[in-house]
Structures are given as structure tokens and as C-alpha cells.
Design a protein around this motif. Structure first.
Motif, PDB file in Angstrom:
ATOM      1  N   LEU A  48       0.803  -1.218   0.000  1.00  0.00           N
ATOM      2  CA  LEU A  48       0.000   0.000   0.000  1.00  0.00           C
ATOM      3  C   LEU A  48       0.837   1.269   0.000  1.00  0.00           C
ATOM      4  CD1 LEU A  48      -2.881  -1.056   2.422  1.00  0.00           C
ATOM      5  CD2 LEU A  48      -2.880  -1.027  -0.072  1.00  0.00           C
ATOM      6  N   MET A  49       2.034   1.214   0.552  1.00  0.00           N
ATOM      7  CA  MET A  49       2.855   2.422   0.630  1.00  0.00           C
ATOM      8  C   MET A  49       3.730   2.616  -0.601  1.00  0.00           C
ATOM      9  SD  MET A  49       2.061   4.229   3.186  1.00  0.00           S
ATOM     10  CE  MET A  49       3.416   5.413   3.182  1.00  0.00           C
ATOM     11  N   ASP A  50       3.708   1.652  -1.525  1.00  0.00           N
ATOM     12  CA  ASP A  50       4.490   1.787  -2.761  1.00  0.00           C
ATOM     13  C   ASP A  50       3.776   2.721  -3.729  1.00  0.00           C
ATOM     14  OD1 ASP A  50       6.327   0.104  -1.752  1.00  0.00           O
ATOM     15  OD2 ASP A  50       5.961  -1.558  -3.123  1.00  0.00           O
ATOM     16  N   GLY A  51       4.532   3.489  -4.467  1.00  0.00           N
ATOM     17  CA  GLY A  51       3.949   4.340  -5.496  1.00  0.00           C
ATOM     18  C   GLY A  51       3.026   5.393  -4.921  1.00  0.00           C
ATOM     19  N   ASP A  52       1.850   5.533  -5.532  1.00  0.00           N
ATOM     20  CA  ASP A  52       0.864   6.545  -5.120  1.00  0.00           C
ATOM     21  C   ASP A  52       0.038   5.987  -3.964  1.00  0.00           C
ATOM     22  OD1 ASP A  52       1.726   8.290  -7.195  1.00  0.00           O
ATOM     23  OD2 ASP A  52       0.594   7.075  -8.622  1.00  0.00           O
ATOM     24  N   PHE A  53       0.576   6.126  -2.770  1.00  0.00           N
ATOM     25  CA  PHE A  53       0.003   5.444  -1.603  1.00  0.00           C
ATOM     26  C   PHE A  53      -1.389   5.950  -1.247  1.00  0.00           C
ATOM     27  CE2 PHE A  53       2.492   8.996  -0.006  1.00  0.00           C
ATOM     28  CZ  PHE A  53       1.653   9.587   0.923  1.00  0.00           C
ATOM     29  N   GLY A  54      -1.689   7.211  -1.526  1.00  0.00           N
ATOM     30  CA  GLY A  54      -3.022   7.738  -1.226  1.00  0.00           C
ATOM     31  C   GLY A  54      -4.096   6.998  -2.006  1.00  0.00           C
ATOM     32  N   TRP A  55      -3.833   6.780  -3.295  1.00  0.00           N
ATOM     33  CA  TRP A  55      -4.765   6.025  -4.127  1.00  0.00           C
ATOM     34  C   TRP A  55      -4.849   4.573  -3.670  1.00  0.00           C
ATOM     35  CZ3 TRP A  55      -8.448   6.799  -7.633  1.00  0.00           C
ATOM     36  CH2 TRP A  55      -8.861   5.715  -8.416  1.00  0.00           C
ATOM     37  N   ASN A  56      -3.720   3.986  -3.299  1.00  0.00           N
ATOM     38  CA  ASN A  56      -3.715   2.593  -2.845  1.00  0.00           C
ATOM     39  C   ASN A  56      -4.564   2.408  -1.594  1.00  0.00           C
ATOM     40  OD1 ASN A  56      -1.959   2.044  -4.931  1.00  0.00           O
ATOM     41  ND2 ASN A  56      -0.120   2.086  -3.655  1.00  0.00           N
ATOM     42  N   TYR A  57      -4.435   3.320  -0.648  1.00  0.00           N
ATOM     43  CA  TYR A  57      -5.220   3.211   0.585  1.00  0.00           C
ATOM     44  C   TYR A  57      -6.695   3.461   0.333  1.00  0.00           C
ATOM     45  CZ  TYR A  57      -1.591   2.387   4.040  1.00  0.00           C
ATOM     46  OH  TYR A  57      -0.590   1.814   4.795  1.00  0.00           O
ATOM     47  N   LEU A  58      -7.028   4.396  -0.565  1.00  0.00           N
ATOM     48  CA  LEU A  58      -8.430   4.634  -0.908  1.00  0.00           C
ATOM     49  C   LEU A  58      -9.033   3.392  -1.551  1.00  0.00           C
ATOM     50  CD1 LEU A  58     -10.851   6.548  -1.193  1.00  0.00           C
ATOM     51  CD2 LEU A  58      -9.880   7.329  -3.371  1.00  0.00           C
ATOM     52  N   THR A  59      -8.278   2.762  -2.460  1.00  0.00           N
ATOM     53  CA  THR A  59      -8.745   1.529  -3.100  1.00  0.00           C
ATOM     54  C   THR A  59      -8.929   0.416  -2.076  1.00  0.00           C
ATOM     55  OG1 THR A  59      -7.621   2.112  -5.179  1.00  0.00           O
ATOM     56  CG2 THR A  59      -8.196  -0.209  -4.849  1.00  0.00           C
ATOM     57  N   TYR A  60      -7.967   0.285  -1.168  1.00  0.00           N
ATOM     58  CA  TYR A  60      -8.046  -0.760  -0.149  1.00  0.00           C
ATOM     59  C   TYR A  60      -9.256  -0.552   0.753  1.00  0.00           C
ATOM     60  CZ  TYR A  60      -6.845  -3.609   3.909  1.00  0.00           C
ATOM     61  OH  TYR A  60      -6.878  -4.520   4.933  1.00  0.00           O
ATOM     62  N   PHE A  61      -9.483   0.688   1.182  1.00  0.00           N
ATOM     63  CA  PHE A  61     -10.617   0.980   2.066  1.00  0.00           C
ATOM     64  C   PHE A  61     -11.944   0.679   1.380  1.00  0.00           C
ATOM     65  CE2 PHE A  61     -13.886   4.094   3.348  1.00  0.00           C
ATOM     66  CZ  PHE A  61     -14.077   3.680   4.664  1.00  0.00           C
ATOM     67  N   LEU A  62     -12.083   1.101   0.111  1.00  0.00           N
ATOM     68  CA  LEU A  62     -13.336   0.876  -0.602  1.00  0.00           C
ATOM     69  C   LEU A  62     -13.554  -0.604  -0.901  1.00  0.00           C
ATOM     70  CD1 LEU A  62     -13.330   3.942  -3.037  1.00  0.00           C
ATOM     71  CD2 LEU A  62     -14.739   3.608  -1.005  1.00  0.00           C
ATOM     72  N   SER A  63     -12.464  -1.372  -1.026  1.00  0.00           N
ATOM     73  CA  SER A  63     -12.609  -2.812  -1.269  1.00  0.00           C
ATOM     74  C   SER A  63     -13.173  -3.530  -0.048  1.00  0.00           C
ATOM     75  CB  SER A  63     -11.256  -3.428  -1.657  1.00  0.00           C
ATOM     76  OG  SER A  63     -10.378  -3.483  -0.540  1.00  0.00           O
ATOM     77  N   LEU A  64     -13.052  -2.902   1.117  1.00  0.00           N
ATOM     78  CA  LEU A  64     -13.559  -3.509   2.351  1.00  0.00           C
ATOM     79  C   LEU A  64     -15.056  -3.318   2.529  1.00  0.00           C
ATOM     80  CD1 LEU A  64     -10.752  -2.447   4.878  1.00  0.00           C
ATOM     81  CD2 LEU A  64     -10.995  -4.643   3.695  1.00  0.00           C
ATOM     82  N   ILE A  65     -15.619  -2.321   1.839  1.00  0.00           N
ATOM     83  CA  ILE A  65     -17.020  -1.974   2.095  1.00  0.00           C
ATOM     84  C   ILE A  65     -17.946  -2.196   0.905  1.00  0.00           C
ATOM     85  CG2 ILE A  65     -16.405  -0.289   3.874  1.00  0.00           C
ATOM     86  CD1 ILE A  65     -16.864   1.916   1.853  1.00  0.00           C
ATOM     87  N   GLY A  66     -17.400  -2.563  -0.257  1.00  0.00           N
ATOM     88  CA  GLY A  66     -18.271  -2.763  -1.410  1.00  0.00           C
ATOM     89  C   GLY A  66     -17.540  -3.292  -2.623  1.00  0.00           C
ATOM     90  N   VAL A 111      -3.276  19.645   1.141  1.00  0.00           N
ATOM     91  CA  VAL A 111      -3.982  19.127  -0.032  1.00  0.00           C
ATOM     92  C   VAL A 111      -2.989  18.812  -1.152  1.00  0.00           C
ATOM     93  CG1 VAL A 111      -5.746  19.639  -1.777  1.00  0.00           C
ATOM     94  CG2 VAL A 111      -6.104  20.339   0.594  1.00  0.00           C
ATOM     95  N   TYR A 112      -1.901  19.579  -1.244  1.00  0.00           N
ATOM     96  CA  TYR A 112      -0.843  19.266  -2.206  1.00  0.00           C
ATOM     97  C   TYR A 112      -0.340  17.837  -1.994  1.00  0.00           C
ATOM     98  CZ  TYR A 112      -0.008  24.059  -3.945  1.00  0.00           C
ATOM     99  OH  TYR A 112      -0.108  25.284  -4.550  1.00  0.00           O
ATOM    100  N   VAL A 113      -0.062  17.500  -0.744  1.00  0.00           N
ATOM    101  CA  VAL A 113       0.441  16.157  -0.420  1.00  0.00           C
ATOM    102  C   VAL A 113      -0.592  15.101  -0.800  1.00  0.00           C
ATOM    103  CG1 VAL A 113       1.163  14.620   1.445  1.00  0.00           C
ATOM    104  CG2 VAL A 113       1.927  17.007   1.426  1.00  0.00           C
ATOM    105  N   LEU A 114      -1.854  15.391  -0.505  1.00  0.00           N
ATOM    106  CA  LEU A 114      -2.927  14.451  -0.836  1.00  0.00           C
ATOM    107  C   LEU A 114      -3.027  14.248  -2.344  1.00  0.00           C
ATOM    108  CD1 LEU A 114      -5.271  12.709   0.142  1.00  0.00           C
ATOM    109  CD2 LEU A 114      -6.723  14.753   0.116  1.00  0.00           C
ATOM    110  N   CYS A 115      -2.959  15.345  -3.115  1.00  0.00           N
ATOM    111  CA  CYS A 115      -2.980  15.252  -4.589  1.00  0.00           C
ATOM    112  C   CYS A 115      -1.853  14.366  -5.092  1.00  0.00           C
ATOM    113  CB  CYS A 115      -2.815  16.631  -5.216  1.00  0.00           C
ATOM    114  SG  CYS A 115      -4.074  17.842  -4.826  1.00  0.00           S
ATOM    115  N   PHE A 116      -0.662  14.648  -4.604  1.00  0.00           N
ATOM    116  CA  PHE A 116       0.528  13.928  -5.055  1.00  0.00           C
ATOM    117  C   PHE A 116       0.455  12.451  -4.686  1.00  0.00           C
ATOM    118  CE2 PHE A 116       4.987  12.551  -4.545  1.00  0.00           C
ATOM    119  CZ  PHE A 116       5.469  12.848  -5.810  1.00  0.00           C
TER     120      PHE A 116
END
Length: 289
Positions: free
Chosen positions: A17-35, A111-116
Motif C-alpha cells: 500500500l505504501m508503494d507508489g501513489d500510496f493515497g490512491w492505494n489506501y483509498l482503493t483498499y478501504f473501498l474494497s472492504l465496504i463494497g 492538499v498538495y500532499v494528498l494530490c501527489f
């Protein structure tokens, strides 16, 4: 891209999850848990639309713009809806970049960090905006820079520059340079239609700035020019339209502010009518044809 992200969604546990674009990875992981994937794409689309709409609202409050007209211009921007269905990850990241432009201080940096963390390519417009804050009064110099890079691209000299930059821009960028364009569908190569789109916006906004200086318009135009100049450097590589979108997400708001800034100009009514007709015709051509 949706096929790729659906595959990743179903196999998210196999990724670090921390490789590459970790924000997107964590969002994907969280959404995979709920639907499932339908909820996944629905949430991404909702978030992207929300940040564009909410950012437009904040712009209207900060600068006295008409919210409904501004939203209309943002919504009919070229390629905005492509970001909702194709390059959805960069689409979400760019909507957050759009939102960050309405913030200041630590909130903007956060928000810059979140975008990146969602898509690292948005570092380009983020850096470009910071440059514009320092040199907002020098917008004409950036127009000349854009014209110079356009000439380099027309003459075919851009390839050497993009190859020289390749080692500093990551493995994914290098992979684009080495792709064989004949293996992919789509219209690759020098896109004069995209260049014409850019010229139309640059001409309108520069005329508007010459009529009456607007700091926010100058900053957004410089951000567009820097991001668009990078696209000109890589215009002939496959999937270069993805770099084009790093500037085009600002198209609608720059268009709107340019026209709004011309109030009091003898040509205001004619220019605004003609420009709006062009933008609507472009929208119809891109999405309804």
C-alpha cells in the motif's frame, strides 16, 4: 484504465500500500472492504465531481464570480468528463489540485500532499502554480516561452529534450517514450487540434489581461502555460494526451475569468458570445458526436 483499476481493486491485497501513489492505494483498499467495483467507481466519480463543484463555489465566493455560470464553464471544459471515465485516478487528483487553488497556507500544502499521493504527475501543475504566485506579473514571458517550445516541437527538436528529461521523470514516463505507437489505437503524433484549443484560450486570456490586469487570471494562465509547455515537449509520444490533461483541467475557469474580466470592453459582448459558442460546439463535438 477502468479495466486496470478493476483488476487492482480485486487484487488489492497483493499490492504494497505504501508503494507508489500510496493515497490512491489506501483509498482503493478501504473501498474494497465496504463494497464492490460499482461502489468503487461511483465513489471516485462522486469525489471528483464534488471537488470541482465545491472548488467553483469557493472561487465564486473568493472573487465574486457567478457560481452557476462558472460551474457551467468548468463542466463543459474539454476532457473533463474523460477524467471521470478513463484516467479516473489523475482525474481525482486534478480535482483536488483545483480545490487546492482556493486554499492558502498549511491547508493548501496538506492538499498538495494528498494530490501527489493519488497521482504523482500532478506535481507539474502544483509546481507551476507556485511559480505563478511569484511571477504573476510576468505572464507575457511565459506566453513567449510557450511559443518557443511550440516552435521546437514543430521543428522536431522536442524529442531530444524529452529524452534528456526522461531519467529524472520516473520509470513510467520512460516507458511512454519507448512505446511503439503503431501498437495502440488512437490518434498519436502532433495534435494540431489540441494546439488550436490551447491557442484559443491563450489568445483570449492574454487579450483580457492586456485590457485589465487580474492577478488570479494571470496565475491560472501561467499555471496552464507551464503545464501545457511540458505537454508540447512530449506531444509525439503515445498517450501524450494524459500530459495534456494536466493543463486542460483549468480550461473552463480560465475561459470564464477571461470573459468576466472583459466587462467594459467594447468587444465584450461579441467576444463572449463567440467564445461561448466555440466552447459549446467543442463540447458537442467531443461528447455527443
Amino acid at each position: 484504465d477502468m479495466v486496470l483499476y478493476e483488476y487492482i481493486f480485486h487484487n488489492v491485497e497483493d499490492y504494497k500500500l505504501m508503494d507508489g501513489d500510496f493515497g490512491w492505494n489506501y483509498l482503493t483498499y478501504f473501498l474494497s472492504l465496504i463494497g464492490g467495483t460499482q461502489l468503487y467507481f461511483l465513489v471516485i466519480t462522486f469525489l471528483t465531481c464534488f471537488f470541482y463543484f465545491y472548488s467553483s463555489y469557493r472561487f465564486s465566493k473568493l472573487f465574486g464570480f457567478n457560481f452557476y455560470v462558472l460551474v457551467y464553464f468548468v463542466c463543459i471544459s474539454p476532457f473533463l468528463f474523460g477524467n471521470l471515465t478513463n484516467v479516473i485516478r489523475s482525474g481525482l487528483a486534478l480535482s483536488l489540485v483545483f480545490y487546492s487553488l482556493t486554499l492558502s497556507g498549511n491547508k493548501r500544502l496538506l492538499v498538495y500532499v494528498l494530490c501527489f499521493s493519488i497521482h504523482s504527475s500532478v506535481l507539474l501543475p502544483l509546481v507551476a502554480f507556485e511559480v505563478s504566485r511569484v511571477f504573476s506579473g510576468k505572464y507575457f514571458a511565459f506566453i513567449l516561452l510557450w511559443v518557443f517550445i511550440l516552435l521546437l516541437s514543430v521543428l522536431g527538436l522536442n524529442q531530444a529534450i524529452s529524452n534528456a528529461l526522461s531519467p529524472y521523470l520516473g520509470e513510467k514516463f520512460s516507458s511512454y517514450l519507448n512505446l511503439d505507437a503503431t501498437l495502440f489505437g488512437g490518434n498519436w503524433g502532433f495534435r494540431w487540434d489540441f494546439v488550436a484549443l490551447s491557442i484559443m484560450l491563450i489568445a483570449l486570456s492574454s487579450y483580457s489581461l492586456n485590457f485589465r490586469y487580474s492577478k488570479i487570471l494571470a496565475k491560472l494562465l501561467i499555471t496552464f502555460l507551464i503545464s501545457n509547455s511540458f505537454w508540447l515537449l512530449v506531444i509525439t509520444i503515445p498517450f501524450s494526451d494524459r500530459f495534456f490533461q494536466l493543463s486542460m483541467f483549468l480550461y473552463g475557469i480560465i475561459f470564464y475569468i477571461s470573459i468576466e474580466n472583459l466587462k467594459g470592453n467594447p468587444l465584450y459582448r461579441s467576444l463572449s458570445t463567440f467564445s461561448l459558442l466555440c466552447l459549446n460546439a467543442l463540447f458537442i463535438f467531443l461528447y455527443i458526436r
